[in-house]
Design an enzyme around this catalytic site. Sequence first.
Site, PDB file in Angstrom:
ATOM      1  N   ASN A  24       1.842  21.861   3.008  1.00  0.00           N
ATOM      2  CA  ASN A  24       1.826  23.272   2.634  1.00  0.00           C
ATOM      3  C   ASN A  24       2.793  23.551   1.490  1.00  0.00           C
ATOM      4  O   ASN A  24       3.857  22.946   1.402  1.00  0.00           O
ATOM      5  CB  ASN A  24       2.171  24.144   3.836  1.00  0.00           C
ATOM      6  CG  ASN A  24       1.127  24.035   4.932  1.00  0.00           C
ATOM      7  OD1 ASN A  24       0.024  23.555   4.676  1.00  0.00           O
ATOM      8  ND2 ASN A  24       1.465  24.462   6.124  1.00  0.00           N
ATOM      9  N   HIS A  30       3.124  18.282  -1.363  1.00  0.00           N
ATOM     10  CA  HIS A  30       2.283  18.926  -2.381  1.00  0.00           C
ATOM     11  C   HIS A  30       3.029  20.006  -3.154  1.00  0.00           C
ATOM     12  O   HIS A  30       2.407  20.877  -3.756  1.00  0.00           O
ATOM     13  CB  HIS A  30       1.025  19.511  -1.725  1.00  0.00           C
ATOM     14  CG  HIS A  30       0.077  18.456  -1.224  1.00  0.00           C
ATOM     15  ND1 HIS A  30      -0.928  18.706  -0.317  1.00  0.00           N
ATOM     16  CD2 HIS A  30      -0.016  17.134  -1.508  1.00  0.00           C
ATOM     17  CE1 HIS A  30      -1.592  17.580  -0.062  1.00  0.00           C
ATOM     18  NE2 HIS A  30      -1.057  16.615  -0.761  1.00  0.00           N
ATOM     19  N   CYS A  89       9.250  22.347 -15.289  1.00  0.00           N
ATOM     20  CA  CYS A  89       9.258  22.438 -16.747  1.00  0.00           C
ATOM     21  C   CYS A  89       8.481  21.282 -17.362  1.00  0.00           C
ATOM     22  O   CYS A  89       8.738  20.118 -17.061  1.00  0.00           O
ATOM     23  CB  CYS A  89      10.704  22.432 -17.239  1.00  0.00           C
ATOM     24  SG  CYS A  89      10.851  22.411 -19.030  1.00  0.00           S
ATOM     25  N   SER A 145      -7.018  19.087   8.060  1.00  0.00           N
ATOM     26  CA  SER A 145      -8.429  18.750   8.224  1.00  0.00           C
ATOM     27  C   SER A 145      -8.716  17.270   8.041  1.00  0.00           C
ATOM     28  O   SER A 145      -9.818  16.822   8.321  1.00  0.00           O
ATOM     29  CB  SER A 145      -9.255  19.544   7.212  1.00  0.00           C
ATOM     30  OG  SER A 145      -8.880  19.158   5.897  1.00  0.00           O
ATOM     31  N   ASN A 185      -5.094  20.515  16.757  1.00  0.00           N
ATOM     32  CA  ASN A 185      -6.074  21.218  15.931  1.00  0.00           C
ATOM     33  C   ASN A 185      -7.108  21.831  16.872  1.00  0.00           C
ATOM     34  O   ASN A 185      -7.537  21.166  17.809  1.00  0.00           O
ATOM     35  CB  ASN A 185      -6.752  20.219  14.963  1.00  0.00           C
ATOM     36  CG  ASN A 185      -7.436  20.902  13.789  1.00  0.00           C
ATOM     37  OD1 ASN A 185      -8.226  21.823  13.969  1.00  0.00           O
ATOM     38  ND2 ASN A 185      -7.119  20.455  12.581  1.00  0.00           N
TER      39      ASN A 185
HETATM   40  P1  NAD Z   1      -7.437  22.523   5.409  1.00  0.00           P
HETATM   41  O1  NAD Z   1      -7.664  23.932   5.013  1.00  0.00           O
HETATM   42  O2  NAD Z   1      -8.261  21.462   4.812  1.00  0.00           O
HETATM   43  O3  NAD Z   1      -7.608  22.404   6.989  1.00  0.00           O
HETATM   44  C1  NAD Z   1      -7.002  23.313   7.849  1.00  0.00           C
HETATM   45  C2  NAD Z   1      -7.092  22.756   9.260  1.00  0.00           C
HETATM   46  O4  NAD Z   1      -6.350  23.627  10.114  1.00  0.00           O
HETATM   47  C3  NAD Z   1      -8.514  22.685   9.823  1.00  0.00           C
HETATM   48  O5  NAD Z   1      -8.732  21.406  10.376  1.00  0.00           O
HETATM   49  C4  NAD Z   1      -8.522  23.755  10.917  1.00  0.00           C
HETATM   50  O6  NAD Z   1      -9.344  23.394  12.015  1.00  0.00           O
HETATM   51  C5  NAD Z   1      -7.072  23.804  11.305  1.00  0.00           C
HETATM   52  N1  NAD Z   1      -6.649  25.073  11.881  1.00  0.00           N
HETATM   53  C6  NAD Z   1      -7.124  26.321  11.628  1.00  0.00           C
HETATM   54  N2  NAD Z   1      -6.465  27.227  12.347  1.00  0.00           N
HETATM   55  C7  NAD Z   1      -5.528  26.545  13.059  1.00  0.00           C
HETATM   56  C8  NAD Z   1      -4.544  26.929  14.011  1.00  0.00           C
HETATM   57  N3  NAD Z   1      -4.359  28.215  14.357  1.00  0.00           N
HETATM   58  N4  NAD Z   1      -3.765  25.972  14.564  1.00  0.00           N
HETATM   59  C9  NAD Z   1      -3.935  24.666  14.227  1.00  0.00           C
HETATM   60  N5  NAD Z   1      -4.863  24.246  13.346  1.00  0.00           N
HETATM   61  C10 NAD Z   1      -5.649  25.178  12.778  1.00  0.00           C
HETATM   62  O7  NAD Z   1      -5.879  22.256   5.228  1.00  0.00           O
HETATM   63  P2  NAD Z   1      -5.113  20.928   4.879  1.00  0.00           P
HETATM   64  O8  NAD Z   1      -5.606  19.784   5.653  1.00  0.00           O
HETATM   65  O9  NAD Z   1      -3.673  21.263   4.880  1.00  0.00           O
HETATM   66  O10 NAD Z   1      -5.633  20.743   3.372  1.00  0.00           O
HETATM   67  C11 NAD Z   1      -4.876  20.250   2.568  1.00  0.00           C
HETATM   68  C12 NAD Z   1      -4.530  21.180   1.384  1.00  0.00           C
HETATM   69  O11 NAD Z   1      -4.477  22.571   1.634  1.00  0.00           O
HETATM   70  C13 NAD Z   1      -3.133  20.834   1.038  1.00  0.00           C
HETATM   71  O12 NAD Z   1      -3.152  20.334  -0.250  1.00  0.00           O
HETATM   72  C14 NAD Z   1      -2.308  22.103   1.106  1.00  0.00           C
HETATM   73  O13 NAD Z   1      -1.400  22.113   0.017  1.00  0.00           O
HETATM   74  C15 NAD Z   1      -3.320  23.142   0.953  1.00  0.00           C
HETATM   75  N6  NAD Z   1      -3.053  24.489   1.484  1.00  0.00           N
HETATM   76  C16 NAD Z   1      -1.795  24.957   1.768  1.00  0.00           C
HETATM   77  C17 NAD Z   1      -1.622  26.242   2.287  1.00  0.00           C
HETATM   78  C18 NAD Z   1      -0.223  26.729   2.583  1.00  0.00           C
HETATM   79  O14 NAD Z   1       0.721  26.301   1.925  1.00  0.00           O
HETATM   80  N7  NAD Z   1      -0.056  27.594   3.589  1.00  0.00           N
HETATM   81  C19 NAD Z   1      -2.718  27.061   2.521  1.00  0.00           C
HETATM   82  C20 NAD Z   1      -3.996  26.557   2.200  1.00  0.00           C
HETATM   83  C21 NAD Z   1      -4.133  25.287   1.694  1.00  0.00           C
HETATM   84 ZN    ZN Z   2      13.228  22.301 -18.875  1.00  0.00          ZN
END
Ligand code: NAD
Ligand code: ZN
Length: 229
Positions: A89, A106, A114, A175, A198
Amino acid sequence: MNLVILTGAGISAESGLATFRDLGGIWAQVRLEDVATPEAFAADPARVQGFYDARRAQLRRVAPNPAHHALAQLEREWTRGDVLLVTQNVDDLHERAGSRRLLHMHGELKRARCLSCGADSRWEDDIRPADACPACGAAGRLRPHVVWFGEMPLHMAEIEAALAACDVFVSIGTSGQVWPAAGFVRTIPPAARSIEVNPMTTEVSPAFREHRRGPASLEVPRLVAELLA
Ligand code: NAD
Ligand code: ZN
């Protein structure tokens, strides 16, 4: 007993931050090639900055949920080995809950990098076209400190070392579609415990020995209480 915890967008979903791949998630609203690649930034920097400016501003309107708080408690109270929290995240909810041993593989919305000197600096507000780099003073050279598709994740050597030495690996709210994080479970020692939290089955579910099928805000505090007992 060493713990490695991996978190993804799902842990922040109940705080009100949309995940990427769920229905109504971010990728249902924008095309990833328009905002999350180096090519998109080169073609339309204002559009890409605007996308991340809005997500950075959104952090002011959300707060950590019980899952973030439980992981911070686990770090504070775990005395039987190391705890490393690795997050995909880019939000700041883990640090706001009190986690300290935390790697953002990430990047982070609240940092700007920069393009001239490579330094990344704390950044709270929008990144404007003329803003200067706090490290070298160059103007108009800042980008979000976020890893885009096609770029290398951060801190990989430290993460790989921790995975190779872990006794328990927990993956929460991810995911299993984004590499290399999706492959972490296959790199832990054969005797290690692996736990996936999950509400849904994921592409990598078969690689985990244990599954907690529920929302992070319920399942993570429960798991942390078990680990600390
Ligand atoms: P993804 O969106 O691909 O998957 C989210 C997962 O969370 C799914 O498998 C879903 O079933 C599960 N989920 C949904 N609600 C939930 C809950 N209440 N409790 C537990 N699990 C739950 O996300 P990912 O795998 O992190 O994808 C990777 C990319 O998404 C990363 O690169 C990340 O940087 C980015 N991302 C970050 C944020 C953030 O910083 N909050 C938000 C969206 C995406
Ligand atoms: Zn700089």
